[in-house]
Design a protein around this motif. Sequence first.
Motif, PDB file in Angstrom:
ATOM      1  N   TYR A  41       0.246  -7.641   5.348  1.00  0.00           N
ATOM      2  CA  TYR A  41      -0.753  -7.514   4.293  1.00  0.00           C
ATOM      3  C   TYR A  41      -0.273  -6.488   3.275  1.00  0.00           C
ATOM      4  O   TYR A  41       0.175  -5.398   3.624  1.00  0.00           O
ATOM      5  CB  TYR A  41      -2.089  -7.070   4.885  1.00  0.00           C
ATOM      6  CG  TYR A  41      -3.179  -6.943   3.853  1.00  0.00           C
ATOM      7  CD1 TYR A  41      -3.910  -8.048   3.454  1.00  0.00           C
ATOM      8  CD2 TYR A  41      -3.469  -5.704   3.266  1.00  0.00           C
ATOM      9  CE1 TYR A  41      -4.908  -7.937   2.499  1.00  0.00           C
ATOM     10  CE2 TYR A  41      -4.461  -5.583   2.317  1.00  0.00           C
ATOM     11  CZ  TYR A  41      -5.169  -6.704   1.938  1.00  0.00           C
ATOM     12  OH  TYR A  41      -6.162  -6.584   0.986  1.00  0.00           O
ATOM     13  N   ILE A  43      -1.457  -4.074   0.439  1.00  0.00           N
ATOM     14  CA  ILE A  43      -2.668  -3.472  -0.127  1.00  0.00           C
ATOM     15  C   ILE A  43      -2.601  -3.491  -1.649  1.00  0.00           C
ATOM     16  O   ILE A  43      -3.625  -3.522  -2.331  1.00  0.00           O
ATOM     17  CB  ILE A  43      -2.884  -2.035   0.409  1.00  0.00           C
ATOM     18  CG1 ILE A  43      -4.254  -1.475   0.005  1.00  0.00           C
ATOM     19  CG2 ILE A  43      -1.777  -1.091  -0.027  1.00  0.00           C
ATOM     20  CD1 ILE A  43      -5.423  -2.121   0.676  1.00  0.00           C
ATOM     21  N   ALA A  44      -1.401  -3.545  -2.203  1.00  0.00           N
ATOM     22  CA  ALA A  44      -1.255  -3.509  -3.666  1.00  0.00           C
ATOM     23  C   ALA A  44      -1.840  -4.761  -4.319  1.00  0.00           C
ATOM     24  O   ALA A  44      -2.658  -4.667  -5.231  1.00  0.00           O
ATOM     25  CB  ALA A  44       0.223  -3.363  -4.032  1.00  0.00           C
ATOM     26  N   ALA A 256      -1.857   2.393   8.988  1.00  0.00           N
ATOM     27  CA  ALA A 256      -2.587   1.798   7.873  1.00  0.00           C
ATOM     28  C   ALA A 256      -2.655   2.729   6.670  1.00  0.00           C
ATOM     29  O   ALA A 256      -2.340   2.324   5.550  1.00  0.00           O
ATOM     30  CB  ALA A 256      -3.994   1.406   8.320  1.00  0.00           C
ATOM     31  N   PHE A 262      -0.753  -2.293   7.063  1.00  0.00           N
ATOM     32  CA  PHE A 262      -2.052  -2.680   7.603  1.00  0.00           C
ATOM     33  C   PHE A 262      -1.903  -3.668   8.760  1.00  0.00           C
ATOM     34  O   PHE A 262      -2.657  -3.620   9.723  1.00  0.00           O
ATOM     35  CB  PHE A 262      -2.932  -3.293   6.495  1.00  0.00           C
ATOM     36  CG  PHE A 262      -3.579  -2.263   5.625  1.00  0.00           C
ATOM     37  CD1 PHE A 262      -2.816  -1.338   4.914  1.00  0.00           C
ATOM     38  CD2 PHE A 262      -4.953  -2.204   5.507  1.00  0.00           C
ATOM     39  CE1 PHE A 262      -3.412  -0.375   4.115  1.00  0.00           C
ATOM     40  CE2 PHE A 262      -5.564  -1.242   4.711  1.00  0.00           C
ATOM     41  CZ  PHE A 262      -4.794  -0.336   4.020  1.00  0.00           C
TER      42      PHE A 262
ATOM     43  N   ILE B 129      -9.696  -0.713   9.039  1.00  0.00           N
ATOM     44  CA  ILE B 129      -8.731  -1.433   8.210  1.00  0.00           C
ATOM     45  C   ILE B 129      -9.412  -2.601   7.480  1.00  0.00           C
ATOM     46  O   ILE B 129      -9.375  -2.655   6.243  1.00  0.00           O
ATOM     47  CB  ILE B 129      -7.516  -1.895   9.044  1.00  0.00           C
ATOM     48  CG1 ILE B 129      -6.717  -0.675   9.517  1.00  0.00           C
ATOM     49  CG2 ILE B 129      -6.621  -2.822   8.234  1.00  0.00           C
ATOM     50  CD1 ILE B 129      -5.540  -1.006  10.422  1.00  0.00           C
ATOM     51  N   PHE B 132     -11.978  -1.322   4.895  1.00  0.00           N
ATOM     52  CA  PHE B 132     -11.337  -0.762   3.711  1.00  0.00           C
ATOM     53  C   PHE B 132     -10.984  -1.885   2.730  1.00  0.00           C
ATOM     54  O   PHE B 132     -11.239  -1.781   1.522  1.00  0.00           O
ATOM     55  CB  PHE B 132     -10.071   0.000   4.131  1.00  0.00           C
ATOM     56  CG  PHE B 132      -9.375   0.702   2.997  1.00  0.00           C
ATOM     57  CD1 PHE B 132      -9.823   1.935   2.551  1.00  0.00           C
ATOM     58  CD2 PHE B 132      -8.276   0.121   2.374  1.00  0.00           C
ATOM     59  CE1 PHE B 132      -9.180   2.590   1.507  1.00  0.00           C
ATOM     60  CE2 PHE B 132      -7.632   0.774   1.332  1.00  0.00           C
ATOM     61  CZ  PHE B 132      -8.081   2.008   0.904  1.00  0.00           C
ATOM     62  N   ILE B 133     -10.436  -2.980   3.280  1.00  0.00           N
ATOM     63  CA  ILE B 133     -10.053  -4.115   2.432  1.00  0.00           C
ATOM     64  C   ILE B 133     -11.303  -4.780   1.825  1.00  0.00           C
ATOM     65  O   ILE B 133     -11.337  -5.097   0.632  1.00  0.00           O
ATOM     66  CB  ILE B 133      -9.210  -5.119   3.249  1.00  0.00           C
ATOM     67  CG1 ILE B 133      -7.877  -4.464   3.643  1.00  0.00           C
ATOM     68  CG2 ILE B 133      -8.969  -6.402   2.457  1.00  0.00           C
ATOM     69  CD1 ILE B 133      -7.044  -5.257   4.619  1.00  0.00           C
ATOM     70  N   LYS B 136     -12.612  -2.728  -0.935  1.00  0.00           N
ATOM     71  CA  LYS B 136     -11.725  -2.837  -2.092  1.00  0.00           C
ATOM     72  C   LYS B 136     -12.099  -4.083  -2.895  1.00  0.00           C
ATOM     73  O   LYS B 136     -12.225  -4.034  -4.117  1.00  0.00           O
ATOM     74  CB  LYS B 136     -10.275  -2.906  -1.608  1.00  0.00           C
ATOM     75  CG  LYS B 136      -9.238  -2.788  -2.721  1.00  0.00           C
ATOM     76  CD  LYS B 136      -7.842  -2.629  -2.115  1.00  0.00           C
ATOM     77  CE  LYS B 136      -6.785  -2.458  -3.194  1.00  0.00           C
ATOM     78  NZ  LYS B 136      -6.352  -3.727  -3.790  1.00  0.00           N
TER      79      LYS B 136
END
Lengths: 291, 279
Positions: A41, A43-44, A256, A262, B129, B132-133, B136
Amino acid sequence: MKNSSSYTAIAYLFLAPALILMGIFTFWPVGYNTYLAFNNYSIADGTATWNNFEHFKYIAQEELFHNALKNSLLYLLVVPVIQIAALVVAKLVNNKLPGMTFFRAAYYIPVITAISIAGVVWANVYKYDGMLTWLMQALHLVPQGHEGQIDWLGNPDIALYMVMLFTFWKGIGYYMVLYLAGLQAIPAEVEEAAILDGANAWDRFWKITVPMVKPTILLCTLLSTIAAIRAFQEIIVLTRGQADTYTALYYVYDQAFRNYNFGRGAAAGLVVTFFCLILSAIQFRFFGEKK
Amino acid sequence: MAASRTTRRALALAGQYAGLIAFAIFTCFPFVWALAVGLSTDPSNIWLFPRSFWPTEPGLMWFERVFTEMPFLAYLKNSTLMSFWTIVAVVVISVLAGYPLARLKFPGRNLIFVAIIATLMLPSEVNIIPNFITLKHLGLLDSYTGAIIPNFAGAFGIFLMKQAFEQIPQDLIDAARVDGATELQILWRVMVPVSAPSIAALSIFTLVNAWNDYLWPSIVMTTRDKLPLAVGVFNDLTGPFAVSTSLVMAAIVLTVLPVLIFFAFTQRYFISGLDGAVK
């Protein structure tokens, strides 16, 4: 009188806020975490690419994760110690003597203190020239002067046990209150009868108190076992994983939010979840046998 | 004979108090030391034990500096706001969910209850985790809402309210139904007033948990002025302000104080609240 189908609609209407929020923040994460464990995954840009069992293969042979898992299992040592101490303390404050309200409150104060704030004070207790070193020197357990100074949180041989002592200090009041509730449910006559029969305090404790609070003991042991496997906020606030104090969940957090991996964090999280479920299942067998 | 029994009893009593006092010292010494260090305007003795347990040249200098050198009041305001809204949400959601689970018959009730209780067995930290996503995507990172919303609905509150509602006599509900009350009116006018002690206990527990929540806000929040006390004070004390232990300890005393004062007034509800959760 309304029929039952109108209750169904109302019931679900009342449950809706809870179910929607738990759906998003409690149930969905379980599934999504499993999905992430098999993906890379980013995150960007929020993309996930299928990664098969690579994360699991990686952590299966990574020493850091092995140590983390080993430390998490080692952390279970705190469970019997905290449970026995909490029961003994509960027994002491259950006596109808002056000052008991004060003592109960004093033991509960660590419970109601934020872990981060308590951690800052304890980091100072554990400083190499801090309070614990002084105490050990005052008791002549370590040499006086500089050579007796111990870096309690920096020494890999003892750091994890020091973190466990912090967990013990922070948690004992919580279990004490639960045991207190259990003790107060024991009828006074039972104990009085045993005294008349000449049973001493030791016998009364093992033959009356322990069997009668057994359900509470099992509940507290279960809670405390899961808490021990979940231990890692202690690690964040005290050592940040230094000196061989990685626990499995600290590994998850670190992967993470420090390495931004992640997927690997999620895979490790899945392993921890698995351990929690096994330990719960083992203890539920005890519950089952009792009934 | 009688005298020796009296002596034995006195000895046992003394032993008990010795144990109680020793344990109280164990649980309270960090706070006593923090208070003494914070009150010492002269910091030269803070690593001299046991001397440091008594303030040297007592004064409030370090406590004043907490307010000028840290955004302490902003943290305090954030903690207050976040705790308040968490309590409101948890109580409303738990009361609403507890009622049907305790008193209404509908398909799926047992399944829903088991699913909610089963979450207690899962390590909720693993959720950080995915959550958090999710936050976002919802654009809620670094917001007050994002820092508290995952705590709104939880097994503990729902379970506690279900237990409380189950204690209420069916006659009360039947009487209200005969009078033509809607379910919401029954809940609000009958169930809630009778369950006030449980709701108070739930509020108190939620307040302490929300006030002390560290992990999740520390992950979600990035703006310093939006941080609650447990995160803001920790970050400051382990960062640039760690240079002065006196200041650190003064800040810690000020952070723990609101909880302690609150605890002093609500102590017995903590015990009865946990009691209700056990049964």
